[in-house]
Design a protein around this motif. Structure first.
Motif, PDB file in Angstrom:
ATOM      1  N   GLN A  60       0.849  -1.190   0.000  1.00  0.00           N
ATOM      2  CA  GLN A  60       0.000   0.000   0.000  1.00  0.00           C
ATOM      3  C   GLN A  60       0.886   1.242   0.000  1.00  0.00           C
ATOM      4  OE1 GLN A  60      -2.021   1.008   3.783  1.00  0.00           O
ATOM      5  NE2 GLN A  60      -3.905   0.778   2.591  1.00  0.00           N
ATOM      6  N   THR A  61       0.503   2.225  -0.792  1.00  0.00           N
ATOM      7  CA  THR A  61       1.185   3.515  -0.805  1.00  0.00           C
ATOM      8  C   THR A  61       0.210   4.572  -0.316  1.00  0.00           C
ATOM      9  OG1 THR A  61       2.562   2.824  -2.665  1.00  0.00           O
ATOM     10  CG2 THR A  61       2.436   5.180  -2.223  1.00  0.00           C
ATOM     11  N   VAL A  62       0.638   5.340   0.663  1.00  0.00           N
ATOM     12  CA  VAL A  62      -0.185   6.395   1.263  1.00  0.00           C
ATOM     13  C   VAL A  62       0.395   7.734   0.831  1.00  0.00           C
ATOM     14  CG1 VAL A  62      -1.088   7.331   3.427  1.00  0.00           C
ATOM     15  CG2 VAL A  62      -0.576   4.872   3.247  1.00  0.00           C
ATOM     16  N   TYR A  63      -0.470   8.656   0.438  1.00  0.00           N
ATOM     17  CA  TYR A  63       0.005   9.939  -0.093  1.00  0.00           C
ATOM     18  C   TYR A  63      -1.006  11.048   0.190  1.00  0.00           C
ATOM     19  CZ  TYR A  63      -3.246   8.687  -3.818  1.00  0.00           C
ATOM     20  OH  TYR A  63      -4.372   8.324  -4.509  1.00  0.00           O
ATOM     21  N   TRP A  64      -0.552  12.282   0.084  1.00  0.00           N
ATOM     22  CA  TRP A  64      -1.404  13.469   0.203  1.00  0.00           C
ATOM     23  C   TRP A  64      -1.904  13.831  -1.183  1.00  0.00           C
ATOM     24  CZ3 TRP A  64      -4.384  16.200   3.103  1.00  0.00           C
ATOM     25  CH2 TRP A  64      -4.722  17.501   2.754  1.00  0.00           C
ATOM     26  N   ASP A  65      -3.230  13.946  -1.331  1.00  0.00           N
ATOM     27  CA  ASP A  65      -3.839  14.364  -2.589  1.00  0.00           C
ATOM     28  C   ASP A  65      -4.148  15.855  -2.475  1.00  0.00           C
ATOM     29  OD1 ASP A  65      -5.537  15.031  -4.703  1.00  0.00           O
ATOM     30  OD2 ASP A  65      -6.640  13.147  -4.620  1.00  0.00           O
ATOM     31  N   PRO A  66      -3.319  16.722  -3.089  1.00  0.00           N
ATOM     32  CA  PRO A  66      -3.520  18.159  -2.927  1.00  0.00           C
ATOM     33  C   PRO A  66      -4.779  18.673  -3.613  1.00  0.00           C
ATOM     34  CG  PRO A  66      -1.755  17.739  -4.492  1.00  0.00           C
ATOM     35  CD  PRO A  66      -2.164  16.409  -3.929  1.00  0.00           C
ATOM     36  N   ALA A  67      -5.256  17.986  -4.649  1.00  0.00           N
ATOM     37  CA  ALA A  67      -6.470  18.437  -5.340  1.00  0.00           C
ATOM     38  C   ALA A  67      -7.704  18.226  -4.459  1.00  0.00           C
ATOM     39  CB  ALA A  67      -6.634  17.701  -6.672  1.00  0.00           C
ATOM     40  N   GLU A  68      -7.767  17.066  -3.789  1.00  0.00           N
ATOM     41  CA  GLU A  68      -8.916  16.754  -2.937  1.00  0.00           C
ATOM     42  C   GLU A  68      -8.698  17.172  -1.486  1.00  0.00           C
ATOM     43  OE1 GLU A  68     -11.809  15.680  -4.084  1.00  0.00           O
ATOM     44  OE2 GLU A  68     -10.981  15.636  -6.119  1.00  0.00           O
ATOM     45  N   LYS A  69      -7.456  17.571  -1.160  1.00  0.00           N
ATOM     46  CA  LYS A  69      -7.095  17.986   0.199  1.00  0.00           C
ATOM     47  C   LYS A  69      -7.382  16.871   1.207  1.00  0.00           C
ATOM     48  CE  LYS A  69      -6.577  22.673  -0.671  1.00  0.00           C
ATOM     49  NZ  LYS A  69      -5.597  22.541  -1.710  1.00  0.00           N
ATOM     50  N   GLU A  70      -6.892  15.658   0.884  1.00  0.00           N
ATOM     51  CA  GLU A  70      -7.077  14.522   1.781  1.00  0.00           C
ATOM     52  C   GLU A  70      -5.950  13.510   1.607  1.00  0.00           C
ATOM     53  OE1 GLU A  70     -10.955  13.141   0.670  1.00  0.00           O
ATOM     54  OE2 GLU A  70     -10.257  12.276  -1.205  1.00  0.00           O
ATOM     55  N   ILE A  71      -5.759  12.706   2.645  1.00  0.00           N
ATOM     56  CA  ILE A  71      -4.799  11.607   2.569  1.00  0.00           C
ATOM     57  C   ILE A  71      -5.506  10.445   1.894  1.00  0.00           C
ATOM     58  CG2 ILE A  71      -3.391   9.981   3.897  1.00  0.00           C
ATOM     59  CD1 ILE A  71      -3.207  12.169   6.090  1.00  0.00           C
ATOM     60  N   ARG A  72      -4.813   9.835   0.939  1.00  0.00           N
ATOM     61  CA  ARG A  72      -5.381   8.723   0.176  1.00  0.00           C
ATOM     62  C   ARG A  72      -4.368   7.591   0.116  1.00  0.00           C
ATOM     63  NH1 ARG A  72      -9.889   9.647  -2.580  1.00  0.00           N
ATOM     64  NH2 ARG A  72      -9.366   8.078  -4.127  1.00  0.00           N
ATOM     65  N   SER A  73      -4.838   6.436  -0.317  1.00  0.00           N
ATOM     66  CA  SER A  73      -3.939   5.302  -0.497  1.00  0.00           C
ATOM     67  C   SER A  73      -4.417   4.464  -1.672  1.00  0.00           C
ATOM     68  CB  SER A  73      -3.890   4.436   0.766  1.00  0.00           C
ATOM     69  OG  SER A  73      -5.154   3.880   1.057  1.00  0.00           O
ATOM     70  N   TRP A  74      -3.487   3.696  -2.197  1.00  0.00           N
ATOM     71  CA  TRP A  74      -3.835   2.653  -3.155  1.00  0.00           C
ATOM     72  C   TRP A  74      -2.994   1.443  -2.797  1.00  0.00           C
ATOM     73  CZ3 TRP A  74       0.155   0.778  -6.102  1.00  0.00           C
ATOM     74  CH2 TRP A  74       1.238   1.629  -6.322  1.00  0.00           C
ATOM     75  N   GLY A  75      -3.564   0.271  -3.040  1.00  0.00           N
ATOM     76  CA  GLY A  75      -2.862  -0.938  -2.657  1.00  0.00           C
ATOM     77  C   GLY A  75      -3.168  -2.085  -3.585  1.00  0.00           C
ATOM     78  N   THR A  76      -2.237  -3.018  -3.646  1.00  0.00           N
ATOM     79  CA  THR A  76      -2.404  -4.235  -4.440  1.00  0.00           C
ATOM     80  C   THR A  76      -2.119  -5.441  -3.555  1.00  0.00           C
ATOM     81  OG1 THR A  76      -0.106  -4.095  -5.189  1.00  0.00           O
ATOM     82  CG2 THR A  76      -1.786  -3.127  -6.628  1.00  0.00           C
ATOM     83  N   PHE A  77      -2.891  -6.499  -3.772  1.00  0.00           N
ATOM     84  CA  PHE A  77      -2.761  -7.738  -3.021  1.00  0.00           C
ATOM     85  C   PHE A  77      -2.136  -8.810  -3.902  1.00  0.00           C
ATOM     86  CE2 PHE A  77      -6.058  -5.427  -0.905  1.00  0.00           C
ATOM     87  CZ  PHE A  77      -6.024  -5.817   0.424  1.00  0.00           C
ATOM     88  N   SER A  78      -1.542  -9.812  -3.258  1.00  0.00           N
ATOM     89  CA  SER A  78      -0.881 -10.896  -3.984  1.00  0.00           C
ATOM     90  C   SER A  78      -1.851 -11.727  -4.809  1.00  0.00           C
ATOM     91  CB  SER A  78      -0.117 -11.799  -3.006  1.00  0.00           C
ATOM     92  OG  SER A  78      -0.967 -12.253  -1.966  1.00  0.00           O
ATOM     93  N   ASP A  79      -3.145 -11.684  -4.532  1.00  0.00           N
ATOM     94  CA  ASP A  79      -4.117 -12.458  -5.315  1.00  0.00           C
ATOM     95  C   ASP A  79      -4.718 -11.662  -6.480  1.00  0.00           C
ATOM     96  OD1 ASP A  79      -5.847 -10.685  -4.064  1.00  0.00           O
ATOM     97  OD2 ASP A  79      -7.085 -12.240  -3.137  1.00  0.00           O
ATOM     98  N   GLY A  80      -4.257 -10.416  -6.696  1.00  0.00           N
ATOM     99  CA  GLY A  80      -4.779  -9.591  -7.786  1.00  0.00           C
ATOM    100  C   GLY A  80      -5.815  -8.576  -7.355  1.00  0.00           C
TER     101      GLY A  80
END
Length: 160
Positions: free
Chosen positions: A73-93
């Motif tokens: 999982q990567t966690v980042y600041w989204d300056p356009a939405e002014k919120e902390i967001r994340s995206w992640g991938t699992f080993s099963d797809g």
């Protein structure tokens, strides 16, 4: 020619940019967190990337010595939405996105999930720091497709 390309990248992208102050509230997550019970081990390793601009979290669930599932999982600041967001991938797809908010000392992560067969899901994960070496985690409001799933009760993790 290559030097010009690197110079352009540095000027446009800010290679030496400062850490993101909006992510400072997540500093407590850095390090390795472990939960063990009934022969199952959950390990969450978190580290800062790009001088504090991203938080990378790697999850591994093991039954005995056998890995069952992994997630990055990567966690980042989204300056356009002014919120902390994340995206992640699992080993099963499976993959997911999340929106992070702090409420009354608990970190609430609203997740939207896509499973390998295309089924959509959702869940809200709750992380509560208790002290520098302990935190609590649970998962609520869970659904897979139109089917509601049971909550995962609160469990504790210790910093390794």
């Amino acid at each position: 020619m290559i030097r010009l390309w690197f110079l352009s990248l540095a000027l446009l992208g800010g290679i030496h940019a400062a850490p993101i102050k909006e992510l400072e509230s997540l500093k407590w997550m850095e390090g390795t967190w472990v939960h063990e019970s009934e022969g199952t081990t959950v390990r969450v390793k978190s580290r800062w990337l790009d001088e504090g601009r991203f938080l990378e979290r790697n999850f591994e669930i093991q039954l005995g010595k056998e890995p069952l599932r992994k997630m990055r999982q990567t966690v980042y600041w989204d300056p356009a939405e002014k919120e902390i967001r994340s995206w992640g991938t699992f080993s099963d797809g499976t993959f997911e996105t999340g929106v992070w908010r702090m409420k009354d000392g608990t970190l609430e992560i609203r997740r939207e999930i896509t499973y390998p067969d295309g089924t959509r899901g959702k869940a809200t994960n709750l992380w509560t720091p208790i002290d520098p070496k302990n935190c609590a985690w649970s998962s609520v409001k869970r659904a897979m497709g139109r089917k509601k799933m049971p909550d995962i009760p609160t469990t504790s993790l210790q910093k390794d």
